[in-house]
Design a protein around this motif. Structure first.
Motif, PDB file in Angstrom:
ATOM      1  N   LYS A  57      -6.062  -7.010   6.159  1.00 44.50           N
ATOM      2  CA  LYS A  57      -5.915  -8.254   5.396  1.00 44.50           C
ATOM      3  C   LYS A  57      -5.773  -7.956   3.912  1.00 44.50           C
ATOM      4  O   LYS A  57      -4.916  -8.519   3.236  1.00 44.50           O
ATOM      5  CB  LYS A  57      -7.122  -9.160   5.641  1.00 44.50           C
ATOM      6  CG  LYS A  57      -7.011 -10.487   4.943  1.00 44.50           C
ATOM      7  CD  LYS A  57      -8.206 -11.376   5.249  1.00 44.50           C
ATOM      8  CE  LYS A  57      -8.073 -12.678   4.503  1.00 44.50           C
ATOM      9  NZ  LYS A  57      -9.227 -13.550   4.708  1.00 44.50           N
ATOM     10  N   LYS A  58      -6.613  -7.040   3.400  1.00 44.32           N
ATOM     11  CA  LYS A  58      -6.551  -6.687   1.982  1.00 44.32           C
ATOM     12  C   LYS A  58      -5.192  -6.086   1.644  1.00 44.32           C
ATOM     13  O   LYS A  58      -4.569  -6.446   0.644  1.00 44.32           O
ATOM     14  CB  LYS A  58      -7.659  -5.691   1.640  1.00 44.32           C
ATOM     15  CG  LYS A  58      -7.662  -5.272   0.193  1.00 44.32           C
ATOM     16  CD  LYS A  58      -8.769  -4.285  -0.096  1.00 44.32           C
ATOM     17  CE  LYS A  58      -8.709  -3.896  -1.559  1.00 44.32           C
ATOM     18  NZ  LYS A  58      -8.916  -2.513  -1.795  1.00 44.32           N
ATOM     19  N   ASN A  59      -4.708  -5.179   2.485  1.00 40.09           N
ATOM     20  CA  ASN A  59      -3.408  -4.558   2.241  1.00 40.09           C
ATOM     21  C   ASN A  59      -2.277  -5.571   2.327  1.00 40.09           C
ATOM     22  O   ASN A  59      -1.309  -5.490   1.570  1.00 40.09           O
ATOM     23  CB  ASN A  59      -3.172  -3.403   3.211  1.00 40.09           C
ATOM     24  CG  ASN A  59      -3.949  -2.176   2.827  1.00 40.09           C
ATOM     25  OD1 ASN A  59      -4.367  -2.040   1.685  1.00 40.09           O
ATOM     26  ND2 ASN A  59      -4.147  -1.287   3.770  1.00 40.09           N
ATOM     27  N   GLN A  60      -2.381  -6.532   3.241  1.00 40.07           N
ATOM     28  CA  GLN A  60      -1.342  -7.553   3.358  1.00 40.07           C
ATOM     29  C   GLN A  60      -1.316  -8.429   2.121  1.00 40.07           C
ATOM     30  O   GLN A  60      -0.242  -8.768   1.619  1.00 40.07           O
ATOM     31  CB  GLN A  60      -1.566  -8.414   4.610  1.00 40.07           C
ATOM     32  CG  GLN A  60      -0.441  -9.393   4.858  1.00 40.07           C
ATOM     33  CD  GLN A  60       0.901  -8.723   5.064  1.00 40.07           C
ATOM     34  OE1 GLN A  60       1.013  -7.802   5.855  1.00 40.07           O
ATOM     35  NE2 GLN A  60       1.915  -9.165   4.366  1.00 40.07           N
ATOM     36  N   GLU A  61      -2.492  -8.784   1.593  1.00 39.76           N
ATOM     37  CA  GLU A  61      -2.548  -9.589   0.377  1.00 39.76           C
ATOM     38  C   GLU A  61      -1.919  -8.843  -0.797  1.00 39.76           C
ATOM     39  O   GLU A  61      -1.182  -9.429  -1.590  1.00 39.76           O
ATOM     40  CB  GLU A  61      -3.999  -9.961   0.058  1.00 39.76           C
ATOM     41  CG  GLU A  61      -4.586 -10.962   1.023  1.00 39.76           C
ATOM     42  CD  GLU A  61      -6.084 -11.137   0.872  1.00 39.76           C
ATOM     43  OE1 GLU A  61      -6.705 -10.384   0.096  1.00 39.76           O
ATOM     44  OE2 GLU A  61      -6.638 -12.014   1.547  1.00 39.76           O
ATOM     45  N   GLU A  62      -2.198  -7.535  -0.893  1.00 39.99           N
ATOM     46  CA  GLU A  62      -1.601  -6.729  -1.970  1.00 39.99           C
ATOM     47  C   GLU A  62      -0.088  -6.656  -1.806  1.00 39.99           C
ATOM     48  O   GLU A  62       0.665  -6.797  -2.772  1.00 39.99           O
ATOM     49  CB  GLU A  62      -2.207  -5.323  -1.971  1.00 39.99           C
ATOM     50  CG  GLU A  62      -3.638  -5.290  -2.437  1.00 39.99           C
ATOM     51  CD  GLU A  62      -4.265  -3.908  -2.314  1.00 39.99           C
ATOM     52  OE1 GLU A  62      -3.558  -2.957  -1.912  1.00 39.99           O
ATOM     53  OE2 GLU A  62      -5.457  -3.785  -2.615  1.00 39.99           O
ATOM     54  N   THR A  63       0.368  -6.467  -0.579  1.00 35.57           N
ATOM     55  CA  THR A  63       1.804  -6.385  -0.307  1.00 35.57           C
ATOM     56  C   THR A  63       2.486  -7.713  -0.609  1.00 35.57           C
ATOM     57  O   THR A  63       3.564  -7.745  -1.194  1.00 35.57           O
ATOM     58  CB  THR A  63       2.048  -5.989   1.163  1.00 35.57           C
ATOM     59  OG1 THR A  63       1.418  -4.730   1.404  1.00 35.57           O
ATOM     60  CG2 THR A  63       3.521  -5.881   1.474  1.00 35.57           C
ATOM     61  N   ASP A  64       1.836  -8.824  -0.204  1.00 31.71           N
ATOM     62  CA  ASP A  64       2.406 -10.141  -0.486  1.00 31.71           C
ATOM     63  C   ASP A  64       2.555 -10.362  -1.985  1.00 31.71           C
ATOM     64  O   ASP A  64       3.569 -10.886  -2.450  1.00 31.71           O
ATOM     65  CB  ASP A  64       1.535 -11.250   0.112  1.00 31.71           C
ATOM     66  CG  ASP A  64       1.605 -11.302   1.631  1.00 31.71           C
ATOM     67  OD1 ASP A  64       2.502 -10.669   2.215  1.00 31.71           O
ATOM     68  OD2 ASP A  64       0.734 -11.966   2.232  1.00 31.71           O
ATOM     69  N   GLY A  65       1.552  -9.944  -2.759  1.00 31.93           N
ATOM     70  CA  GLY A  65       1.619 -10.082  -4.214  1.00 31.93           C
ATOM     71  C   GLY A  65       2.739  -9.243  -4.804  1.00 31.93           C
ATOM     72  O   GLY A  65       3.459  -9.681  -5.710  1.00 31.93           O
ATOM     73  N   LYS A  68       6.059 -10.938  -3.940  1.00 31.70           N
ATOM     74  CA  LYS A  68       6.293 -12.114  -4.770  1.00 31.70           C
ATOM     75  C   LYS A  68       6.778 -11.699  -6.152  1.00 31.70           C
ATOM     76  O   LYS A  68       7.746 -12.258  -6.673  1.00 31.70           O
ATOM     77  CB  LYS A  68       5.008 -12.941  -4.889  1.00 31.70           C
ATOM     78  CG  LYS A  68       5.184 -14.203  -5.693  1.00 31.70           C
ATOM     79  CD  LYS A  68       3.905 -15.002  -5.743  1.00 31.70           C
ATOM     80  CE  LYS A  68       4.117 -16.247  -6.601  1.00 31.70           C
ATOM     81  NZ  LYS A  68       2.896 -17.001  -6.776  1.00 31.70           N
TER      82      LYS A  68
END
Length: 80
Positions: A57-65, A68
């Motif tokens: 989840k943490k890595n996905q949030e970083e990737t999403d940022g 963007k």
């Protein structure tokens, strides 16, 4: 004298399939262990899975940022 690892890897029945050997090993473990053993390995597996989910989840949030930001930069470079 062979060590325990050698003894565990030795198949006493060469006609036995891997599936049969696994089933026999599982049955032997079940006969030799109490419920607490399965509760403990289940708890450990759940804890490990939760840690992996948190990491993912943490890595996905970083990737999403990052995605963007990259999309904004691409948009700005095209529209400049």
């Amino acid at each position: 004298m062979p060590n325990n690892q050698d003894n565990r890897n030795r198949n006493n029945n060469p006609n036995q399939s891997v599936n049969e050997a696994g089933r026999n090993g599982g049955e032997a473990t079940s006969n030799n262990r109490e419920n607490e053993f399965y509760e403990e390995i289940g708890r450990k597996g759940g804890e490990a899975r939760n840690k992996q989910n948190d990491f993912d989840k943490k890595n996905q949030e970083e990737t999403d940022g990052q995605d963007k930001k990259r999309n904004e930069d691409d948009y700005n470079s095209i529209n400049s």
